[in-house]
Design a protein around this motif. Structure first.
Motif, mmCIF file in Angstrom:
data_model
loop_
_atom_site.group_PDB
_atom_site.id
_atom_site.type_symbol
_atom_site.label_atom_id
_atom_site.label_comp_id
_atom_site.label_asym_id
_atom_site.label_seq_id
_atom_site.Cartn_x
_atom_site.Cartn_y
_atom_site.Cartn_z
ATOM 1 N N SER A 19 -59.984 -31.174 16.518
ATOM 2 C CA SER A 19 -58.772 -31.006 15.713
ATOM 3 C C SER A 19 -58.490 -32.255 14.882
ATOM 4 C CB SER A 19 -57.573 -30.718 16.617
ATOM 5 O OG SER A 19 -57.674 -29.435 17.182
ATOM 6 N N ILE A 20 -58.759 -33.414 15.438
ATOM 7 C CA ILE A 20 -58.532 -34.667 14.705
ATOM 8 C C ILE A 20 -59.445 -34.730 13.479
ATOM 9 C CG2 ILE A 20 -58.763 -37.182 14.834
ATOM 10 C CD1 ILE A 20 -57.957 -36.925 17.815
ATOM 11 N N GLU A 29 -51.677 -32.746 9.208
ATOM 12 C CA GLU A 29 -51.197 -33.345 10.432
ATOM 13 C C GLU A 29 -51.895 -32.673 11.617
ATOM 14 O OE1 GLU A 29 -49.162 -35.877 10.764
ATOM 15 O OE2 GLU A 29 -48.860 -36.089 8.593
ATOM 16 N N VAL A 30 -52.330 -33.463 12.582
ATOM 17 C CA VAL A 30 -53.017 -32.902 13.741
ATOM 18 C C VAL A 30 -52.127 -31.887 14.449
ATOM 19 C CG1 VAL A 30 -54.059 -33.429 15.978
ATOM 20 C CG2 VAL A 30 -54.420 -34.967 14.058
ATOM 21 N N LEU A 42 -61.581 -22.293 19.087
ATOM 22 C CA LEU A 42 -62.023 -21.964 17.739
ATOM 23 C C LEU A 42 -61.439 -20.657 17.247
ATOM 24 C CD1 LEU A 42 -65.744 -23.103 17.812
ATOM 25 C CD2 LEU A 42 -63.800 -24.221 16.756
ATOM 26 N N GLU A 43 -61.147 -19.726 18.155
ATOM 27 C CA GLU A 43 -60.541 -18.481 17.718
ATOM 28 C C GLU A 43 -59.190 -18.752 17.082
ATOM 29 O OE1 GLU A 43 -59.086 -14.172 19.488
ATOM 30 O OE2 GLU A 43 -60.475 -15.425 20.632
ATOM 31 N N HIS A 44 -58.358 -19.547 17.733
ATOM 32 C CA HIS A 44 -57.036 -19.846 17.190
ATOM 33 C C HIS A 44 -57.139 -20.697 15.924
ATOM 34 C CE1 HIS A 44 -55.107 -17.958 20.546
ATOM 35 N NE2 HIS A 44 -55.757 -18.719 21.407
ATOM 36 N N ILE A 45 -58.016 -21.682 15.912
ATOM 37 C CA ILE A 45 -58.215 -22.474 14.714
ATOM 38 C C ILE A 45 -58.687 -21.585 13.573
ATOM 39 C CG2 ILE A 45 -59.681 -24.254 13.663
ATOM 40 C CD1 ILE A 45 -59.533 -25.798 16.253
ATOM 41 N N ARG A 282 -46.740 -21.269 8.508
ATOM 42 C CA ARG A 282 -46.263 -21.323 9.887
ATOM 43 C C ARG A 282 -46.998 -22.417 10.666
ATOM 44 N NH1 ARG A 282 -47.275 -16.433 13.876
ATOM 45 N NH2 ARG A 282 -46.215 -15.270 12.266
ATOM 46 N N ASP A 283 -46.223 -23.148 11.458
ATOM 47 C CA ASP A 283 -46.805 -24.119 12.378
ATOM 48 C C ASP A 283 -47.337 -23.351 13.578
ATOM 49 O OD1 ASP A 283 -47.451 -26.049 14.159
ATOM 50 O OD2 ASP A 283 -45.464 -26.985 14.242
#
Length: 285
Positions: A19-20, A29-30, A42-45, A282-283
């Motif tokens: 993620s970084i 932003e991380v 990876l699915e959510h990313i 959305r965050d």
């Protein structure tokens, strides 16, 4: 529809460095990137990236891969992910505290836009032209004048709300509601000679007058109900089996929008569709 990349097995400290590195490449932003605390995530990313018109693509042979732009790699002997770049590629940036390793690249990921051109049509207000629900995968569509939308679930009585969707996956973003433009169905006939009834697109809501692609990653209202555009509803090989030949090519990047429902409420044909006044990405962290 693109398949979710296989998740490699790595330690949690390595998960965080992915993620970084992604944040470094995107200048983000991380904390804006979905959590990778359990598995690489990876699915959510992948779904988060889809809202930015980006995709995460695994490198087939990372040891010899070259890419002029930024990409994410993991080297043999390292304890985290690093940013790679160049032809031939080398380590371009290392997150603080990471030992990048000195061996061959054993894993690589490229971030690229799946839709190279999303033509802006400029229409930021539209209306609901038709509403359909499908009781099961392959079931015929039922035309409705009104429908109830359930937050976090879907359209009442629809296959995805009932857990019967063809691509159903628990917790998956963008499966609660689908929309397609009436103009896209008409374009399919006028420009590609493919005549298809709107119901055969198997989307819940047929719209008129609004650019759905522009709502990707944004909040919008259908009547009074707040929704979130999550990713494009690209046509797929499964849908091509039930529609006229040529549909797949003709609806690439015009297949509509997959959305989440953020509030309970009822929608009806004729309802106005508008971007939400305070809409923002959305965050999803």
């Amino acid at each position: 529809m693109s398949a979710t990349p296989k998740q490699p097995t790595v330690r949690s400290s390595e998960n965080e460095t992915f993620s970084i590195c992604l944040a470094e490449i995107l200048r983000a932003e991380v904390n804006d990137i979905p959590s990778t605390s359990s598995g690489l995530g990876l699915e959510h990313i992948g779904y988060w990236l889809a809202a930015q018109n980006l995709a995460l693509i695994p490198v087939h042979e990372p040891a010899g891969f070259q890419w002029a732009g930024w990409w994410i790699g993991r080297l043999d002997g390292g304890d985290g992910y690093v940013v790679m770049a160049g032809t031939p590629s080398g380590v371009a940036w290392v997150p603080e505290g990471v030992t990048c390793g000195s061996g061959a690249v054993i894993e690589g990921w490229v971030i690229a836009p799946p839709a190279l051109s999303l033509r802006a049509r400029g229409a930021n207000q539209g209306a609901v032209e038709a509403i359909y629900r499908f009781a099961d995968t392959g079931a015929p569509g039922e035309a409705l004048k009104r429908a109830r939308l359930i937050s976090g679930v879907g359209m009442e009585g629809d296959r995805y709300a009932l857990g019967k969707g063809h691509f159903q996956s628990e917790g998956r973003w963008g499966q609660a509601l689908t929309l397609v433009e009436a103009e896209a169905i008409e374009m399919l006939a006028s420009e590609h000679g493919v005549v298809m009834a709107p119901v055969d697109a198997r989307r819940n809501v047929v719209t008129r007058g609004i650019d759905l692609n522009a709502l990707m990653g944004e909040r919008f209202r259908i009547g009074s109900v707040l929704c979130q555009g999550s990713r494009l509803a690209e046509p797929c090989a499964w849908l091509q089996k039930t529609t006229p030949k040529g549909m797949l090519r003709g609806l690439v990047h015009r297949g509509g929008l997959r959305a989440d429902i953020l509030e309970d409420g009822e929608i009806a044909t004729g309802d106005v569709i508008l971007p939400h006044a305070s809409s923002s990405k959305r965050d999803r962290a």
